[in-house]
Enzyme design. Structure first.
Site: not given
Lengths: 713, 713
Positions: A356, A444
């Site tokens: 990420d 998320y």
């Protein structure tokens, strides 16, 4: 319901536009187009009257201060005038401060002229990744390197737009969508990084696009169009491959997926409300933020700044020593990489092994914090100042919050049984300071807390919330499933499987305990057997201290039954009693990656092979998964750097720690997840000559405020 | 300085009296002698005007309510009239409610008559331990068993007095003290449990007495008289043995040992003060305490009571289900045993392997909480009602506090990048409810928090503060020590070693998920290798669920590289989707005991052989180290009970979890330790059909109070 309807309409619009939303987002806050003070006005929350005018004129005052709006504008002019970009301006991926050398920063004192300001620029032109250095004193590009490695930078906004255009023009894709009976106005598509899985997809910058139905819900994540994956070459602007294997898998219904407060009446609300609370200080907060980035609180001082990739960077954290002088604890600390492997080998899932930080960026995905809910009352909010793909500056308002915390905890205490009516009842309340940022990497939400305590402890905490990445299934109930062993996750709603996955957050912690020359010691607790007749005790534990000579000595897998403390200490600085002054890293609840070390995702996320690493300081080694991570082969990871097995004793060293989560989803994670947190601590060990909070003041009744209901109620 | 002087004088007095201080303490608060409202009046803290009159007339309203003052008085009369005690009244060790059978309690509804009240009494007469049951309806002793096992009950106050008398009458002891040059007015002696180390000390109730110098400090713990140990037979009232090996070891100086707020000017205070904070609610707290023990908050209801041995007991914890009815989560939870082995084989140290719950009692050692410092403003305080050694009731005021917490954390949240000016920024503040008790077991303070969350999570947290148990050494600086490897701890001050030790807190958690018939499943994450050609991924994790059949299947050592979730679930209750409804235990940072399994301390603390155990419910199996723990041989531990390997599938089962700490002391632990904490969670897993806090309300500006300085300032 008017708001609700308005939102619905916008939601539909939003869904169509999703794939280019990052782009819209960026331009939306380009100062050139929108004053960011508009931000949040459409929110149901009062975000306060955020004034950003100072950004237009802000000048840096500390060597580590991030690039300012004027500086970014200047850099853009320099790049525009740079000969190789004369014909066409590159797509700017990241544009941030090239920090001065450590020695320059450590040598700098308030009032000194700043070391010359430089910017590091990563951009893409004609499919080539270039890494430039721009000198803001000389106003020229001083370095320009064309990357020849496998890795690419983060996806740019242009890449997202290209992918969407290519997609919607494609006949086969449109057929697939129609075949699912999805109205295009409800279609939500997102392009994600493909990872790296060998030669097939090398040599071209690709994204993998998957889609959802946003019909009747803001929570399209719970309505995946399963089995449809489109691979787009963003440089050639063409579809490489379409896989459509899931036409027989229904799209999960929208039932129970909506989580918006404005539509909560969709749900039964049987839990009695709790009364609102707030942490109040009648004298106000005790911390100050000088020049926008230098935070002072209690015995701590540190530099705090937003970063497009790391999200939040803590620099030069120092704490008061007993002589009243600040002592160095950490030169720089931040989240270096995040690894999120999903545990499903299917065609539409195997590649989901996200990095990420390097692929999406924690700053690029950090949104404005929700006042009074993401952060308590009296929080100080810090804006992010970044460059968009066109090189223009934009503001991310309220990106970081800083607040003081009293949670009812006890700093230290002791009671003793009284004799003759006299008793000892000493207790001190525990106050801390929190710096918080939240990144929403697609579904998320990562909540990052750096918490500073007066006892010298720094607690780094990561909370996970947001939405699951789910897989559609024909099954509506476990009783319909013959072989539950073959499921790759938990049935969290009808036709919805929450796929098992992990999260690993790797922190780079450049510890400088009382200076840059530090060593790393493993203090191992070993069982000693007593000699016959020596003692009625058969066994006891002894602490055995072993100082690491090289990087190989400091690659640590934690073991419950072979426990150790892990100290970073200054070998040339001793406590009053002759103990080396140090800090230890105290792991909290954690998880280890169990994937094969030669599995492509694990090769790229090799930082998760150990929970702890220590490397010799190298300014260029900041990103555990590499500088250019998208589609990288893992040839620029900490595992590669440390293969040199450099000396780390009495050197400038960097401590790396990875916090891990295994996530087997459950129904409580649907349709939005209650925050799950884990943390670790940096804790002084013989750094102070005694308990540094010995003199903490107790709270007395007279110190507390008198509170009333607001008149507005 | 007047207070200081006054304290000093009392401190001297206190020191002489220390050995009988427990006794003094007990009588001091015997209702028959002192109204407890006097308590705390000598404290520098405002403890409020605590009114205990209701205790005189209080009658139980719930089957689990603790014994009341009238009941204890009644029991004492029954015992006094009991024939075997006609000649002499026994020394009462514990006198507490003999809880009705589970079925009776579960069958009881508000308004029903209470099941007949019974008391369980453990007392000592003529060196014999007797366990009696007293029926409060029939007003008779219904059972009377004389213990024939090796174990004895907690030390009684009388035992303490006896030890002190024997001690001071002894010539050799007095010589030893004089030889150390300690003025008797400064002498502080404490008797501690000897553990069990084979036949030598069997068959007699003994204590091991060690002494300190309280000269010029309230913190005598930092001034040990090293190497002097006196073994006293408390039944024969004679000294068994005196060991005096440390006459050449200096008594550490008092320098820097004082921690009292009133004498803080002894220290440099260079840390800037932080402003006082308080958690304020303009509508007041959201919880209620009905009939003194039933706590209701948000979606939770549970019964809470003080206990002389466990300290604090949570019973019948239930949470609201989506149908608006309370669902059972846990029938009973409490700290069952604490194991604290010190890691030094020396004559004066080897036996320090305390079982604090069974030898000292967490309720017996819990003091009044310090308002505003141990617990925040607006806390509700619960008194302990106990029986002293003479069978009379006494009150421990403010022993437990209950408060609502908002620490600035986020319950759940999600943001999304906006398009066309519309964004998603949903966030909910996290509120919790905390029940807290602190036990001061001699030098150590154990802070117990049971924290209830609206998402269904129960977090059990233990914090350690107070003072180290230290060993005197001739050395003043590490540089004087040739072989530091031979040290059993850290030099934390001149002549003071903080000896390495562990803490293990074992909790008994009688989980009843939606009823008493439960099972235990280990959900193991195992690595699966993909087949050649199956997927570009080489490996992934899969959750394999294994249900435990018997107790042996559920003896768990945690493994980072072989991870599992641990579920207690109800096999006959399924979620809407067919998942078994359950709760999982989520370990936090923990430690495992590494001592030999056949080392006497480890045999008695066998509960620490595993981090998790599951046993078939047995009302009599509540104390993991046994009912009678002092000098016990470990023949009544969970290890012995579970050797029967009973069935635990679809049965009434009990979950046991041990939280562990390794403690290598450091200078920051001197002279008082900053609180170090660890915790674990009980977390719903498919217990709810969806996120139970989906409808949590955000906080709005108008909900918050307006606060002012108090006029008194």
């Amino acid at each position: 319901m008017c708001v609700f309807v308005r939102e619905r309409e916008m939601m539909k619009h939003y869904c169509i536009q999703f794939i280019i939303s990052i782009s819209v987002f960026t331009f939306a806050y380009s100062i050139s187009t929108h004053p960011n003070t508009n931000l949040g006005s459409s929110s149901i929350f009062n975000t306060g009257d955020h004034n950003s005018n100072h950004h237009f004129t802000h000048t840096p005052v500390h060597p580590l201060d991030p690039l300012t709006v004027p500086e970014i504008n200047n850099i853009r002019s320099i790049l525009a005038a740079y000969e190789p970009f004369a014909s066409s301006f590159p797509s700017v991926n990241t544009l941030s401060l090239d920090e001065p050398d450590k020695s320059q920063v450590l040598g700098w004192k308030t009032g000194d002229p700043l070391p010359s300001r430089r910017a590091s620029v990563i951009c893409v032109l004609d499919g080539q990744t270039r890494i430039l250095t721009v000198d803001l004193v000389l106003n020229v590009v001083t370095h320009d390197v064309v990357s020849i490695g496998a890795g690419y930078p983060m996806l740019t906004n242009e890449d997202q737009i290209i992918a969407s255009e290519v997609l919607f023009k494609d006949l086969e894709f449109n057929k697939s969508i129609l075949a699912r009976g999805v109205d295009f106005k409800d279609l939500v598509c997102g392009s994600s990084s493909p990872g790296w899985f060998g030669p097939d997809e090398e040599g071209k910058r690709i994204v993998k696009v998957q889609c959802f139905s946003g019909q009747n819900t803001p929570n399209y994540y719970m309505r995946p169009i399963e089995g449809l994956t489109v691979i787009v070459d963003v440089d050639k602007r063409e579809i490489v491959k379409i896989t459509d294997t899931g036409r027989d898998i229904p799209i999960p219904k929208e039932t129970n997926t909506d989580y918006l407060y404005t539509t909560k009446n969709h749900f039964p609300d049987i839990t009695p409300e709790t009364n609102p609370m707030s942490m109040e200080q009648r004298k106000g907060p005790s911390f100050t933020v000088e020049n926008g980035h230098t935070v002072k609180w209690a015995n701590w001082v540190f530099h705090l700044k937003p970063d497009i990739r790391a999200g939040m960077i803590i620099s030069q954290a120092m704490i008061l020593g007993e002589n009243g002088e600040y002592r160095s604890v950490m030169y720089k600390g931040f989240a270096s990489e995040i690894f999120v492997p999903y545990m499903d080998p299917d065609e539409a899932w195997y590649f989901k092994s996200y990095l990420d930080v390097g692929e999406y960026g924690l700053g690029a995905t950090a949104m404005s914090l929700v006042e009074l809910n993401d952060c308590p009352r009296y929080s100080y909010y810090m804006d992010g100042v970044f460059a968009s793909a066109d090189g223009r500056p934009y503001i991310q308002p309220n990106m970081i919050c800083i607040f003081e915390r009293y949670a009812g905890d006890i700093g230290w205490r002791h009671s003793e049984i009284p004799a003759m009516g006299f008793d000892i009842r000493e207790s001190r309340p525990k106050m801390t300071l929190v710096a918080r940022m939240v990144s929403s990497v697609r579904n998320y939400d990562y909540i990052f807390d750096w918490e500073f305590q007066t006892d010298g402890v720094i607690r780094i905490k990561v909370g996970l919330s947001g939405m699951l990445l789910v897989k559609a299934t024909p099954y509506e109930n476990l009783s319909n499933i013959s072989d539950t062993d073959e499921m790759t996750g938990t049935l969290v709603s009808e036709n919805v499987i929450g796929v098992v996955h992990d999260h690993y957050i790797s922190f780079r912690l450049d510890m400088d305990i009382d200076g840059t020359n530090n060593s790393f010691a493993e203090v191992n607790l070993v069982k000693e057997e007593t000699l016959p007749g020596q003692s009625p005790r058969k066994s006891y534990l002894k602490a055995r201290r072993k100082v690491a000579k090289t990087e190989d000595d400091a690659k640590i897998n934690l073991k419950l039954y072979d426990p150790s403390e892990f100290h970073v200490f200054n070998p040339s600085r001793k406590s009053r009693l002759g103990n080396p002054t140090g800090y230890k890293i105290v792991p909290g609840g954690t998880a280890a990656s169990l994937l094969d070390h030669d599995d492509p995702p694990q090769i790229r996320a090799a930082v998760t092979n150990n929970q702890i690493w220590v490397t010799q300081y190298n300014k260029s080694e900041e990103w555990a998964g590499g500088l250019l991570v998208s589609q990288s082969k893992g040839d620029d990871t900490i595992d590669v750097w440390s293969a040199r097995n450099r000396e780390i004793e009495n050197k400038d060293i960097v401590l790396w720690y990875t916090l891990g989560f295994h996530h087997i989803p459950c129904q409580e994670d649907f349709p939005v997840m209650p925050t799950a947190s884990s943390s670790f601590e940096l804790k002084p060990v013989n750094f102070f000559d005694r308990n540094p909070i010995l003199n903490a003041k107790p709270t007395f009744q007279k110190d507390l405020p008198v509170c009333f209901a607001t008149t507005s109620y």
